[in-house]
Scaffold this motif. Structure first.
Motif, short mmCIF file in Angstrom:
data_model
loop_
_atom_site.label_atom_id
_atom_site.label_comp_id
_atom_site.label_asym_id
_atom_site.label_seq_id
_atom_site.Cartn_x
_atom_site.Cartn_y
_atom_site.Cartn_z
N UNK A 17 0.82 -1.20 0.00
CA UNK A 17 0.00 0.00 0.00
C UNK A 17 0.85 1.25 0.00
N UNK A 18 0.79 2.03 -1.05
CA UNK A 18 1.47 3.32 -1.10
C UNK A 18 2.87 3.28 -1.67
N UNK A 19 3.25 4.37 -2.36
CA UNK A 19 4.61 4.53 -2.88
C UNK A 19 5.47 5.14 -1.79
N UNK A 20 6.73 4.73 -1.74
CA UNK A 20 7.58 5.13 -0.63
C UNK A 20 9.03 4.80 -0.91
N UNK A 21 9.91 5.32 -0.07
CA UNK A 21 11.28 4.85 0.08
C UNK A 21 11.32 4.11 1.41
N UNK A 22 12.10 3.04 1.50
CA UNK A 22 12.15 2.30 2.76
C UNK A 22 12.66 3.15 3.91
N UNK A 23 13.50 4.13 3.59
CA UNK A 23 14.01 5.03 4.64
C UNK A 23 12.89 5.87 5.24
N UNK A 24 11.75 5.99 4.53
CA UNK A 24 10.59 6.68 5.09
C UNK A 24 10.00 5.88 6.26
N UNK B 171 17.51 2.03 7.50
CA UNK B 171 18.77 2.72 7.26
C UNK B 171 18.96 2.96 5.76
N UNK B 172 19.52 4.10 5.41
CA UNK B 172 19.80 4.41 4.01
C UNK B 172 20.95 3.57 3.47
#
Length: 212
Positions: A101-108, A112-113
């Motif tokens: 569900x939803x577009x995102x970056x995992x860092x959101x 950890x980046x």
């Protein structure tokens, strides 16, 4: 983003999953559902009956096969000590629905980046049943894979998500992350995962393994 290949027949992922769900074809897993689901959102995309079956049974055989894959296919890519996600995340993209569900970056979501993502599908992953990632600003492309392929990519820092699956086939996959041990020590990430509130430390989220 790097596409990598492995011998699909060397692993029992497909056999284990078909037995787990009592089905004959993974890309028809939706036919085994006993209820119909509304479009999944961030707080519901891990709550289907399929997810409950997977997480309740994965420690029997699946996790052993997963760790075999990590040792034989992923560990060999690194010349340093790494941590890998102790238990993989199960994904299923049902026709008419989304896997995430939803577009995102995992860092959101507190990751950890410095993490490296891996996408490992067990069915053909194509068109709207697979992951879509931002290759250029506001331009998204499908992460298409055949069985016997997996993808190494930067999900921590790249926008990605799922379109509504308008194909007739389900996509069944896992995703997992690794982090170099030195990066783990530097990151000092004391947070927890959003979905299951698992602490990002060794023994909870991460498991330690040494490279070649």
């Amino acid at each position: 983003m790097i596409y990598r290949e492995y011998n699909f027949e060397s692993y029992n992922f497909e056999k284990i999953l078909m037995s787990m769900f009592s089905i004959k074809k993974l890309d028809h897993i939706h036919e085994s559902l006993t209820e119909k689901y509304k479009k999944f959102e961030v707080d519901t995309d891990q709550n289907s009956e399929l997810h409950k079956i997977f997480y309740s049974n994965m420690k029997k055989d699946f996790v052993n096969e997963y760790e075999k894959f990590i040792k034989q296919e992923v560990l060999t890519l690194y010349d340093c000590e790494i941590l890998f996600q102790k238990f993989p995340t199960f994904r299923v993209s049902l026709p008419g629905n989304v896997a995430v569900g939803g577009y995102h970056k995992d860092s959101d979501y507190n990751h950890s980046k410095a993490e490296v993502n891996y996408f490992l599908p067990f069915t053909k992953s194509f068109d709207t049943n697979t992951i879509w990632y931002e290759k250029e600003k506001d331009k998204y492309f499908p992460m298409e894979c055949e069985k016997g392929q997996f993808v190494e990519w930067d999900g921590a820092n790249t926008m990605h998500g799922n379109k509504t699956n308008d194909t007739t086939l389900s996509r069944v996959s896992i995703d997992f992350r690794i982090i170099r041990y030195d990066d783990y020590l530097k990151s000092k990430n004391k947070k927890s995962s959003i979905t299951n509130n698992v602490k990002f430390d060794i023994g909870n989220y991460w498991k330690r393994i040494h490279g070649n």
